[in-house]
Write a protein that holds these residues in place. Structure first.
Motif, PDB file in Angstrom:
ATOM      1  N   GLU A  69       0.860  -1.174   0.000  1.00  0.00           N
ATOM      2  CA  GLU A  69       0.000   0.000   0.000  1.00  0.00           C
ATOM      3  C   GLU A  69       0.899   1.228   0.000  1.00  0.00           C
ATOM      4  O   GLU A  69       1.816   1.325   0.826  1.00  0.00           O
ATOM      5  N   LYS A 101       1.302   5.667  -0.659  1.00  0.00           N
ATOM      6  CA  LYS A 101       0.653   6.981  -0.639  1.00  0.00           C
ATOM      7  C   LYS A 101       1.508   7.945  -1.468  1.00  0.00           C
ATOM      8  O   LYS A 101       2.603   7.598  -1.902  1.00  0.00           O
ATOM      9  N   ASP A 125       5.274   8.288  -1.045  1.00  0.00           N
ATOM     10  CA  ASP A 125       6.133   7.153  -1.376  1.00  0.00           C
ATOM     11  C   ASP A 125       6.722   7.235  -2.788  1.00  0.00           C
ATOM     12  O   ASP A 125       7.670   6.522  -3.111  1.00  0.00           O
ATOM     13  N   ARG A 163       4.581   8.457  -9.726  1.00  0.00           N
ATOM     14  CA  ARG A 163       3.181   8.565  -9.298  1.00  0.00           C
ATOM     15  C   ARG A 163       2.315   8.597 -10.556  1.00  0.00           C
ATOM     16  O   ARG A 163       2.560   9.396 -11.470  1.00  0.00           O
ATOM     17  N   VAL A 212      -6.423   8.319  -7.212  1.00  0.00           N
ATOM     18  CA  VAL A 212      -6.526   7.234  -6.236  1.00  0.00           C
ATOM     19  C   VAL A 212      -8.002   6.978  -5.938  1.00  0.00           C
ATOM     20  O   VAL A 212      -8.822   7.890  -6.089  1.00  0.00           O
ATOM     21  N   SER A 241      -2.189   2.244  -4.617  1.00  0.00           N
ATOM     22  CA  SER A 241      -2.087   3.669  -4.329  1.00  0.00           C
ATOM     23  C   SER A 241      -3.387   4.144  -3.703  1.00  0.00           C
ATOM     24  O   SER A 241      -4.458   4.023  -4.300  1.00  0.00           O
ATOM     25  N   ARG A 242      -3.275   4.685  -2.493  1.00  0.00           N
ATOM     26  CA  ARG A 242      -4.471   5.090  -1.739  1.00  0.00           C
ATOM     27  C   ARG A 242      -4.367   6.521  -1.269  1.00  0.00           C
ATOM     28  O   ARG A 242      -3.409   7.073  -1.011  1.00  0.00           O
TER      29      ARG A 242
END
Length: 128
Positions: free
Chosen positions: A10, A12, A15, A68, A73, A127-128
């Motif tokens: 997981e 964000k 990251d 990214r 998301v 991706s959250r």
């Protein structure tokens, strides 16, 4: 970055970019090939991101970055690694995969000698 399952992470916004390093162990060369990244949203392909792999023959490694995605998301980023082994590779041969998030979190996994080439790793970044 948080490990949430086998080769599933997981992530964000903090990251990204995520660095992936693939190192051949007990092999004469690194013959790992990363496919383009597939971004999936709501069960459908939303985006494809080309992989710009950098080979380092002296260190028997290859690396690439996961940027990214443009897709909003929540979405999943899927990276598939094809790891080719010599026909007579010893049982100790492997490809070590080190994943390092921009936030500093790291994770590792390995691909061992397969019955039939290539060995594969499916990495999923949620991706959250």
């Amino acid at each position: 970055m948080k490990i949430v399952g086998p080769r599933t992470y997981e992530v964000k916004a903090a990251d990204f970019p995520i660095a992936v390093l693939v190192e051949a162990q007990n092999e004469p060369a690194c013959r790992a090939i990363a496919s383009d990244l597939q971004v999936v949203k709501d069960g459908a392909l939303a985006e494809t991101i080309p992989v710009n792999a950098i080979d380092n023959p002296a260190n028997l490694s290859s690396s690439y970055a996961i940027p990214r995605p443009r897709t909003a998301v929540p979405c999943d980023i899927v990276s598939v690694l094809h790891c080719w082994f010599d026909d007579k590779a010893p049982d100790t041969a492997a490809y070590k995969i080190t994943i390092t998030a921009q936030s500093g979190d790291t994770a590792t996994t390995k691909v061992g000698v397969p019955t039939v080439n290539p060995g594969m790793a499916n990495l999923v970044f949620r991706s959250r």
